[in-house]
Design a protein around this motif. Structure first.
Motif, PDB file in Angstrom:
ATOM      1  N   ALA A   1     -26.273 -30.171  31.876  1.00 13.08           N
ATOM      2  CA  ALA A   1     -26.319 -30.098  33.336  1.00 13.08           C
ATOM      3  C   ALA A   1     -25.224 -30.951  33.961  1.00 13.08           C
ATOM      4  O   ALA A   1     -24.544 -30.523  34.910  1.00 13.08           O
ATOM      5  N   SER A   2     -25.029 -32.147  33.427  1.00 10.38           N
ATOM      6  CA  SER A   2     -24.003 -33.044  33.958  1.00 10.38           C
ATOM      7  C   SER A   2     -22.605 -32.436  33.836  1.00 10.38           C
ATOM      8  O   SER A   2     -21.765 -32.603  34.725  1.00 10.38           O
ATOM      9  N   GLU A   3     -22.394 -31.695  32.758  1.00  7.08           N
ATOM     10  CA  GLU A   3     -21.084 -31.074  32.528  1.00  7.08           C
ATOM     11  C   GLU A   3     -20.754 -30.014  33.581  1.00  7.08           C
ATOM     12  O   GLU A   3     -19.582 -29.674  33.774  1.00  7.08           O
ATOM     13  N   ILE A   4     -21.773 -29.473  34.246  1.00 13.81           N
ATOM     14  CA  ILE A   4     -21.520 -28.483  35.310  1.00 13.81           C
ATOM     15  C   ILE A   4     -21.894 -29.045  36.688  1.00 13.81           C
ATOM     16  O   ILE A   4     -22.100 -28.297  37.645  1.00 13.81           O
TER      17      ILE A   4
ATOM     18  N   ASP B   1     -35.075 -19.659  30.299  1.00 14.08           N
ATOM     19  CA  ASP B   1     -35.860 -19.957  31.494  1.00 14.08           C
ATOM     20  C   ASP B   1     -35.627 -21.393  31.945  1.00 14.08           C
ATOM     21  O   ASP B   1     -35.573 -21.680  33.150  1.00 14.08           O
ATOM     22  N   SER B   2     -35.491 -22.308  30.992  1.00 13.01           N
ATOM     23  CA  SER B   2     -35.193 -23.704  31.327  1.00 13.01           C
ATOM     24  C   SER B   2     -33.845 -23.806  32.025  1.00 13.01           C
ATOM     25  O   SER B   2     -33.696 -24.502  33.043  1.00 13.01           O
ATOM     26  N   LEU B   3     -32.854 -23.111  31.484  1.00 15.58           N
ATOM     27  CA  LEU B   3     -31.524 -23.127  32.094  1.00 15.58           C
ATOM     28  C   LEU B   3     -31.577 -22.557  33.509  1.00 15.58           C
ATOM     29  O   LEU B   3     -30.944 -23.099  34.434  1.00 15.58           O
ATOM     30  N   ALA B   4     -32.321 -21.485  33.702  1.00 13.29           N
ATOM     31  CA  ALA B   4     -32.430 -20.879  35.027  1.00 13.29           C
ATOM     32  C   ALA B   4     -32.996 -21.879  36.037  1.00 13.29           C
ATOM     33  O   ALA B   4     -32.527 -21.955  37.187  1.00 13.29           O
ATOM     34  N   ARG B   5     -33.975 -22.662  35.612  1.00 12.24           N
ATOM     35  CA  ARG B   5     -34.557 -23.654  36.515  1.00 12.24           C
ATOM     36  C   ARG B   5     -33.554 -24.749  36.846  1.00 12.24           C
ATOM     37  O   ARG B   5     -33.485 -25.230  37.982  1.00 12.24           O
ATOM     38  N   ILE B   6     -32.760 -25.157  35.861  1.00  8.45           N
ATOM     39  CA  ILE B   6     -31.743 -26.188  36.100  1.00  8.45           C
ATOM     40  C   ILE B   6     -30.682 -25.673  37.067  1.00  8.45           C
ATOM     41  O   ILE B   6     -30.264 -26.384  37.992  1.00  8.45           O
ATOM     42  N   LEU B   7     -30.255 -24.442  36.875  1.00  8.31           N
ATOM     43  CA  LEU B   7     -29.263 -23.853  37.784  1.00  8.31           C
ATOM     44  C   LEU B   7     -29.824 -23.747  39.195  1.00  8.31           C
ATOM     45  O   LEU B   7     -29.096 -23.944  40.180  1.00  8.31           O
ATOM     46  N   CYS B   8     -31.116 -23.465  39.308  1.00  6.01           N
ATOM     47  CA  CYS B   8     -31.762 -23.386  40.612  1.00  6.01           C
ATOM     48  C   CYS B   8     -31.780 -24.759  41.274  1.00  6.01           C
ATOM     49  O   CYS B   8     -31.513 -24.880  42.478  1.00  6.01           O
ATOM     50  N   VAL B   9     -32.077 -25.793  40.501  1.00  9.88           N
ATOM     51  CA  VAL B   9     -32.066 -27.167  41.027  1.00  9.88           C
ATOM     52  C   VAL B   9     -30.684 -27.510  41.580  1.00  9.88           C
ATOM     53  O   VAL B   9     -30.548 -28.136  42.632  1.00  9.88           O
ATOM     54  N   GLY B  10     -29.647 -27.064  40.870  1.00 13.33           N
ATOM     55  CA  GLY B  10     -28.280 -27.325  41.308  1.00 13.33           C
ATOM     56  C   GLY B  10     -27.789 -26.378  42.383  1.00 13.33           C
ATOM     57  O   GLY B  10     -26.666 -26.549  42.900  1.00 13.33           O
TER      58      GLY B  10
ATOM     59  N   ASP C   1     -22.827 -16.401  35.704  1.00 12.07           N
ATOM     60  CA  ASP C   1     -23.131 -15.092  35.131  1.00 12.07           C
ATOM     61  C   ASP C   1     -23.807 -15.221  33.768  1.00 12.07           C
ATOM     62  O   ASP C   1     -23.918 -16.319  33.204  1.00 12.07           O
ATOM     63  N   GLN C   2     -24.239 -14.080  33.227  1.00 11.32           N
ATOM     64  CA  GLN C   2     -25.009 -14.092  31.989  1.00 11.32           C
ATOM     65  C   GLN C   2     -24.209 -14.635  30.816  1.00 11.32           C
ATOM     66  O   GLN C   2     -24.742 -15.368  29.976  1.00 11.32           O
ATOM     67  N   GLN C   3     -22.944 -14.308  30.734  1.00 10.26           N
ATOM     68  CA  GLN C   3     -22.117 -14.796  29.633  1.00 10.26           C
ATOM     69  C   GLN C   3     -22.018 -16.322  29.656  1.00 10.26           C
ATOM     70  O   GLN C   3     -22.114 -16.977  28.611  1.00 10.26           O
ATOM     71  N   GLU C   4     -21.851 -16.898  30.842  1.00  2.45           N
ATOM     72  CA  GLU C   4     -21.789 -18.352  30.961  1.00  2.45           C
ATOM     73  C   GLU C   4     -23.143 -18.980  30.665  1.00  2.45           C
ATOM     74  O   GLU C   4     -23.224 -20.060  30.052  1.00  2.45           O
ATOM     75  N   ARG C   5     -24.219 -18.315  31.047  1.00  2.72           N
ATOM     76  CA  ARG C   5     -25.558 -18.835  30.742  1.00  2.72           C
ATOM     77  C   ARG C   5     -25.786 -18.882  29.231  1.00  2.72           C
ATOM     78  O   ARG C   5     -26.368 -19.841  28.706  1.00  2.72           O
ATOM     79  N   ILE C   6     -25.341 -17.849  28.554  1.00  3.23           N
ATOM     80  CA  ILE C   6     -25.479 -17.829  27.090  1.00  3.23           C
ATOM     81  C   ILE C   6     -24.683 -18.977  26.472  1.00  3.23           C
ATOM     82  O   ILE C   6     -25.143 -19.652  25.540  1.00  3.23           O
ATOM     83  N   ARG C   7     -23.486 -19.231  27.004  1.00  2.57           N
ATOM     84  CA  ARG C   7     -22.668 -20.330  26.492  1.00  2.57           C
ATOM     85  C   ARG C   7     -23.342 -21.676  26.724  1.00  2.57           C
ATOM     86  O   ARG C   7     -23.385 -22.524  25.826  1.00  2.57           O
ATOM     87  N   LEU C   8     -23.871 -21.879  27.916  1.00  3.08           N
ATOM     88  CA  LEU C   8     -24.537 -23.142  28.237  1.00  3.08           C
ATOM     89  C   LEU C   8     -25.780 -23.355  27.382  1.00  3.08           C
ATOM     90  O   LEU C   8     -26.039 -24.465  26.908  1.00  3.08           O
ATOM     91  N   ALA C   9     -26.549 -22.284  27.169  1.00  2.00           N
ATOM     92  CA  ALA C   9     -27.754 -22.391  26.336  1.00  2.00           C
ATOM     93  C   ALA C   9     -27.381 -22.724  24.892  1.00  2.00           C
ATOM     94  O   ALA C   9     -28.056 -23.532  24.235  1.00  2.00           O
ATOM     95  N   ALA C  10     -26.301 -22.121  24.391  1.00  4.82           N
ATOM     96  CA  ALA C  10     -25.850 -22.405  23.025  1.00  4.82           C
ATOM     97  C   ALA C  10     -25.360 -23.850  22.909  1.00  4.82           C
ATOM     98  O   ALA C  10     -25.594 -24.514  21.894  1.00  4.82           O
TER      99      ALA C  10
END
Length: 225
Positions: free
Chosen positions: A29-32, A51-60, A67-76
């Motif tokens: 999260a800090s990196e973005i 789902d955890s990542l989606a909540r963090i992005l919502c907080v921010g 986009d989905q490709q970036e979400r996959i990268r962040l989750a990995a």
């Protein structure tokens, strides 16, 4: 009369990897440019990585800009950080009372299952020296819906060949308690802030086979009527 199986959540019940998850998510999260704290981390317990990542992005406030490709990268990225931290886990990282309870269940011929949305569950059990104590492990690769949907607990029951209404589920997260209840199992909650658990205990150290057996005998008849 005894339960046909006992199904355990992993994080916060078998061992406490919640802080390791938090540190990994906090770094990603800090990196973005998003800051998260322990209060936000409480909302991530028991739900899937995406789902955890989606909540963090919502907080921010950036959920519409990733986009989905970036979400996959962040989750990995998060998972790589988390997996690296699992090297800290040892057999003495098992939470109080759990190793003894698992042995008691096997001595009494009660099948034991794991219901964890973590794809790292087998690696964690191996690090803890507990892989032989579980008769079946259900993880995120076997389901389409995360907790609080009951699918992960139903998958564990199916893997053990038992019906959910004849089982006990043990969880430390609200989403997990809701999933257990929705499956038809009796629920045991670990912690102080959980609602709607059939039995609520302050810590895993309170767990034992005699306690679970008494709980089953007193609650099961009323639960299935």
């Amino acid at each position: 009369m005894k339960p046909k199986a006992v199904i355990f959540d992993l994080d916060g019940v078998i061992t406490d990897t919640a802080h390791l998850h938090f540190l990994a998510w906090q770094r990603v999260a800090s990196e973005i440019g998003i800051e998260i704290d322990e209060q936000i981390n409480e909302q991530l317990k028991g739900i899937s990585r995406m789902d955890s990542l989606a909540r963090i992005l919502c907080v921010g406030g950036v959920e519409q800009h990733v986009d989905q490709q970036e979400r996959i990268r962040l989750a990995a990225r998060k998972n790589a950080l988390y997996v690296a931290s699992l090297q800290q886990l040892k057999p003495d990282s098992v939470l109080p009372g759990i190793a003894e309870l698992l042995e008691e269940l096997h001595r009494n011929n009660v099948p034991v299952g794991l219901a964890s949305v973590s794809l790292n569950a087998p690696r964690i059990l191996e690090a803890l020296g507990l892989q032989e104590q579980f008769d079946f492990c259900a993880d995120a690769s076997q389901i389409q819906h995360s907790k609080p949907h009951p699918e992960i607990f139903l998958a564990a029951c199916a893997g053990l060949g038992v019906c959910a209404v004849h089982c006990i589920g043990i969880e430390d997260a609200q989403a997990g308690i809701e999933a257990i209840n929705a499956s038809g199992m009796l629920s045991v909650g670990i912690g102080k802030q959980l609602e709607h658990a059939d039995l609520l205990l302050p810590s895993t150290g309170e767990l034992s086979w005699p306690l679970l057996q008494t709980f089953w005998l007193t609650q099961h008849s009323a639960h299935v009527v």
